[in-house]
Design a protein around this motif. Structure first.
Motif, PDB file in Angstrom:
ATOM      1  N   SER B 109       0.941  -1.244  -0.012  1.00  0.00           N
ATOM      2  CA  SER B 109      -0.048  -0.176   0.687  1.00  0.00           C
ATOM      3  C   SER B 109       0.927   1.006  -0.487  1.00  0.00           C
ATOM      4  O   SER B 109       0.841   2.322  -0.734  1.00  0.00           O
ATOM      5  CB  SER B 109      -1.008   0.363   1.380  1.00  0.00           C
ATOM      6  OG  SER B 109      -0.498  -0.105   2.466  1.00  0.00           O
ATOM      7  N   TRP B 110       1.759   1.389   0.567  1.00  0.00           N
ATOM      8  CA  TRP B 110       2.314   2.073   0.657  1.00  0.00           C
ATOM      9  C   TRP B 110       3.453   2.477  -0.679  1.00  0.00           C
ATOM     10  O   TRP B 110       3.356   3.986  -1.049  1.00  0.00           O
ATOM     11  CB  TRP B 110       3.653   2.387   1.999  1.00  0.00           C
ATOM     12  CG  TRP B 110       4.505   3.423   2.098  1.00  0.00           C
ATOM     13  CD1 TRP B 110       4.890   4.421   2.547  1.00  0.00           C
ATOM     14  CD2 TRP B 110       5.767   4.085   1.477  1.00  0.00           C
ATOM     15  NE1 TRP B 110       5.341   5.777   2.662  1.00  0.00           N
ATOM     16  CE2 TRP B 110       6.330   5.199   1.789  1.00  0.00           C
ATOM     17  CE3 TRP B 110       6.792   3.222   0.754  1.00  0.00           C
ATOM     18  CZ2 TRP B 110       6.936   5.469   1.498  1.00  0.00           C
ATOM     19  CZ3 TRP B 110       8.046   3.573  -0.034  1.00  0.00           C
ATOM     20  CH2 TRP B 110       8.585   5.172   0.795  1.00  0.00           C
ATOM     21  N   ASP B 114      -1.936   3.535  -2.940  1.00  0.00           N
ATOM     22  CA  ASP B 114      -1.778   3.967  -1.342  1.00  0.00           C
ATOM     23  C   ASP B 114      -1.170   5.841  -1.908  1.00  0.00           C
ATOM     24  O   ASP B 114      -1.196   6.625  -1.756  1.00  0.00           O
ATOM     25  CB  ASP B 114      -2.212   4.425  -0.404  1.00  0.00           C
ATOM     26  CG  ASP B 114      -2.977   3.365   0.259  1.00  0.00           C
ATOM     27  OD1 ASP B 114      -3.880   3.285  -0.008  1.00  0.00           O
ATOM     28  OD2 ASP B 114      -2.978   3.325   1.183  1.00  0.00           O
ATOM     29  N   THR B 126      -1.852  13.502  -1.790  1.00  0.00           N
ATOM     30  CA  THR B 126      -3.132  13.042  -0.519  1.00  0.00           C
ATOM     31  C   THR B 126      -2.834  12.116   0.339  1.00  0.00           C
ATOM     32  O   THR B 126      -3.583  12.352   1.207  1.00  0.00           O
ATOM     33  CB  THR B 126      -4.699  13.877  -1.183  1.00  0.00           C
ATOM     34  OG1 THR B 126      -4.612  12.648  -2.281  1.00  0.00           O
ATOM     35  CG2 THR B 126      -4.702  15.222  -1.444  1.00  0.00           C
ATOM     36  N   GLY B 127      -1.929  11.085  -0.453  1.00  0.00           N
ATOM     37  CA  GLY B 127      -3.000   9.282   0.109  1.00  0.00           C
ATOM     38  C   GLY B 127      -2.037   9.503   0.755  1.00  0.00           C
ATOM     39  O   GLY B 127      -1.145  10.191   1.609  1.00  0.00           O
ATOM     40  N   THR B 128      -2.216   7.945   2.033  1.00  0.00           N
ATOM     41  CA  THR B 128      -1.226   8.640   3.212  1.00  0.00           C
ATOM     42  C   THR B 128      -0.042   7.607   2.531  1.00  0.00           C
ATOM     43  O   THR B 128       1.058   6.898   3.001  1.00  0.00           O
ATOM     44  CB  THR B 128      -2.063   6.923   3.852  1.00  0.00           C
ATOM     45  OG1 THR B 128      -2.640   5.598   2.949  1.00  0.00           O
ATOM     46  CG2 THR B 128      -2.950   7.606   4.652  1.00  0.00           C
ATOM     47  N   CYS B 131       4.935  10.117  -2.065  1.00  0.00           N
ATOM     48  CA  CYS B 131       4.641  10.832  -3.095  1.00  0.00           C
ATOM     49  C   CYS B 131       6.062  10.224  -4.093  1.00  0.00           C
ATOM     50  O   CYS B 131       6.437  10.837  -4.241  1.00  0.00           O
ATOM     51  CB  CYS B 131       4.306  11.529  -1.957  1.00  0.00           C
ATOM     52  SG  CYS B 131       4.653  13.078  -3.012  1.00  0.00           S
TER      53      CYS B 131
END
Lengths: 244, 423
Positions: B109-110, B114, B126-128, B131
């Protein structure tokens, strides 16, 4: 009597405090075959290593083919180029093929053209009967084949003298004969040879003289027949009784 | 007693044991997987503590049931022999499997699910998750440093040319082969220097001059590593020979040199090369910062290379020296044709090790103000518009370094195999 090709006078050598060779006097004439024998640690190998200065002597003189062995590097290299040596452990160059082992020194030391060096090498390999192995690497050959290659490699420098340092001691029994045969052929061709060996059969067959060494001294030096038939010193008698 | 036989698996009921064992293990893994990926707990009806331990217990029982010696099924025997020899190993095996399953979802997910890669500003993230927008926007700087955008074709061109020229060795021509070593050791580095000097640095042939302070990023990493590798190897080789020389002067100088460079940290060497070194030079003498850094790193690594090569020289049997000497070879001929080819072959793993360390030491050149890829990351993460994305940057740098180093280590394995000879 012609001039001796090797002349050693009053030569002494120490390893640290330990004296390995004591007052060695020796003359070898051209085309003579000398066998050196004696118990281990008696200085036989050191003696012949001194002749092409793989070991330095500290006292006395060694003259090879008219040139005295001194610190002079040029002289040493010139003498080594005409004194071939065969080692107990073969010491072939494992990263080079058999043919390259034989041509390396002629090309780079004697500046022989590559083609000529290869022809010479093939001729010498033919002599010791391993011409068919020329393209292989030392690791792929048997011990006897490797030692014969080592003989061919030394002969490619067309030396005047050949030194053999226990050439059969590291071999399996069934391979000793093929190496000795090669050496006998060489002797018959008239090469000047000094051979350190325990093969008394070989000594009887080809040697002109036999030298017996013990504790760094030449104990006895005699013609071959005389040496075996009638040894003079007790030490020699004892040694012969153990080895024969 | 009869009842207990059930717990002692035997080969007569092989299939029964096998299927029931696999069934139990599957349930255990399924439970953990569901828990980890979908956050559901199929054993929630049980008390908390038991529900937590249940997969481990079921799995251990399952592994116990399939622990059949010499079943004749190849994979099962392999499994039993390697990871299921007794209950303790079975528990360890399960714990490792569970730990891997548990760590996959947060990782994924990282990294991907996400993560954000669209947009051009920090606001897009904006996600967790990660970036990647940050990497995308700064990628150009990470690769070329402060090198002017419109001139970057010069870096590309010289790198492509250098890579192409590196493949010259593959041209199969007997005549050419003799000169290959000369080509790679002497000609290639000179070509590389000329290319980099005239094309990347510029200042001649109508090319605009770009000062080395503007160079940076991955391209600088490559330039520094490349020249340091090329210089430190021959210097190290001569030092290794010098250390074993019979001439006392040469020997002491080599020992002193090696021990000096091995004794100081690289960071101080770099610092001195930039701050102290110019003080000892005449006023009008100028040497570029990058050149000084490359010389400093090369000498530093040469000391390590020297010790590695010395190990190889000492590993060779004395008979090789004797044989070469007895054929009339002098010092240099003996070393070039007999000793070094064998010694260098022996130390390929050690040299590769030193070279990998060298590549990973290059970020230290930040102390003299040169910013290669990690330096650029540090710069970018302190940019007010992009605060707070250090993690992405370091992960990116780690991946890049890993790719470079893995390629190098693979190459060294290939060399080892290629030059392998039996003694």
């Amino acid at each position: 009597m012609s001039d001796p090709i090797i002349k050693i006078e009053g030569m002494n050598k120490w390893f640290g405090d330990f004296q390995v060779l004591k007052d060695i006097d020796l003359e070898v004439e051209k085309n003579k075959k000398i066998v050196v024998c004696g118990p281990s640690g008696s200085g036989k190998s050191t003696l012949i290593r001194c002749i092409n200065r793989l070991e330095e002597h500290q006292k006395g003189t060694i003259t090879v083919d008219g040139t005295e062995l001194t610190e002079n590097t040029k002289n040493i290299e010139a003498i080594r180029a005409e004194v071939g040596m065969v080692f107990q452990q073969f010491n072939l160059f494992p990263h080079l093929s058999i043919l390259d082992n034989c041509t390396l020194a002629p090309i780079w030391v004697k500046k022989m053209p590559k083609k000529e060096a290869e022809e010479l090498a093939m001729k010498q390999l033919e002599q010791v009967q391993i011409a068919d192995q020329a393209q292989k690497f030392p690791g792929q050959l048997s011990g006897g084949q490797q030692q014969r290659c080592a003989i061919a490699r030394a002969l490619c420098m067309e030396p005047k003298i050949m030194l053999f340092d226990e050439p059969t001691s590291a071999l399996d029994p069934e391979m000793i004969k093929e190496v000795l045969d090669a050496m006998v052929n060489l002797a018959k061709a008239g090469m000047t040879m000094i051979v350190v060996t325990h093969e008394m059969g070989f000594a009887k067959e080809v040697a002109d003289e036999v030298i017996f060494m013990d504790e760094g001294m030449i104990v006895e030096k005699a013609e071959t027949k005389e040496f075996f038939a009638n040894p003079k010193s007790d030490r020699t008698k004892l040694f012969l009784s153990q080895i024969l | 007693m009869n009842k207990l036989n059930f717990l002692r698996p035997n080969i007569e009921n092989l299939n029964t044991y096998l299927y029931s064992g696999i069934f139990l293990i599957s349930i255990a893994i399924l439970d953990v997987t569901l828990n980890s990926f979908f956050n559901t707990n199929i054993t929630s009806f049980l008390p908390n503590f038991i529900s937590f331990l249940l997969p481990l217990i079921i799995g251990t029982v399952g592994l116990h049931i399939i622990r059949i010696e010499f079943s004749g099924i190849k994979n099962l025997d392999l499994l039993n022999k390697n990871i299921n020899t007794n209950t303790f190993n079975a528990v360890l095996t399960l714990l490792i499997i569970f730990a891997v399953i548990k760590s996959i979802p947060p990782f994924l997910s990282w990294f991907i699910i996400d993560a954000t890669i669209s947009g051009d500003t920090k606001e897009a993230c904006t996600g967790t998750g990660a970036c990647w927008t940050y990497i995308k926007i700064w990628l150009n700087r990470f690769i070329y440093g402060m090198y002017p955008n419109e001139l970057q074709w010069r870096i590309n061109l010289s790198f492509i040319a250098l890579i192409a020229l590196a493949f010259v060795g593959l041209i199969p021509s007997e005549k050419f082969k003799k000169f290959l070593t000369l080509y790679y050791v002497v000609i290639y580095p000179i070509i590389a220097f000329v290319l980099i000097y005239y094309l990347i640095s510029g200042g001649a042939f109508g090319l605009e001059w770009v000062e080395t302070g503007a160079w940076g990023g991955l391209s600088l990493t490559f330039i520094v590593s490349f020249f340091c590798l090329i210089f430190c190897f021959p210097v190290g080789m001569f030092l290794a020979l010098g250390r074993r020389s019979e001439l006392p002067t040469v020997r002491y100088i080599s020992v002193g040199f090696i021990e000096f460079w091995r004794g100081v940290p690289l960071i101080t060497v770099l610092f001195m090369s930039s701050v102290m070194f110019p003080m000892f030079l005449p006023e009008d003498f100028f040497m570029d910062k990058l050149v000084r850094v490359i010389i400093a790193i090369s000498l530093f690594e040469a000391a390590y290379v020297a010790e590695v090569i010395r190990g190889g020289l000492q590993a060779l049997p004395r008979g090789q020296y004797d044989a070469a000497k007895s054929l009339g070879m002098g010092y240099w001929k003996m070393h070039i044709f007999v000793i070094l080819p064998q010694a260098l072959k022996l130390v390929i793993p050690g040299i590769a090790n030193t070279f990998l360390a060298l590549v990973k030491d290059t970020p230290l050149i930040f102390v003299v103000g040169l910013l290669e890829i990690v330096g650029m990351l540090n710069l970018a993460k302190t940019n007010p518009k992009w605060l707070g994305y250090a993690m992405e940057g370091y992960v990116f740098a780690a991946i890049i370094f890993w790719i470079i180093c893995y390629a190098m280590s693979k190459y060294s394995y290939n060399l080892e195999i290629k030059y392998k000879t039996d003694r």
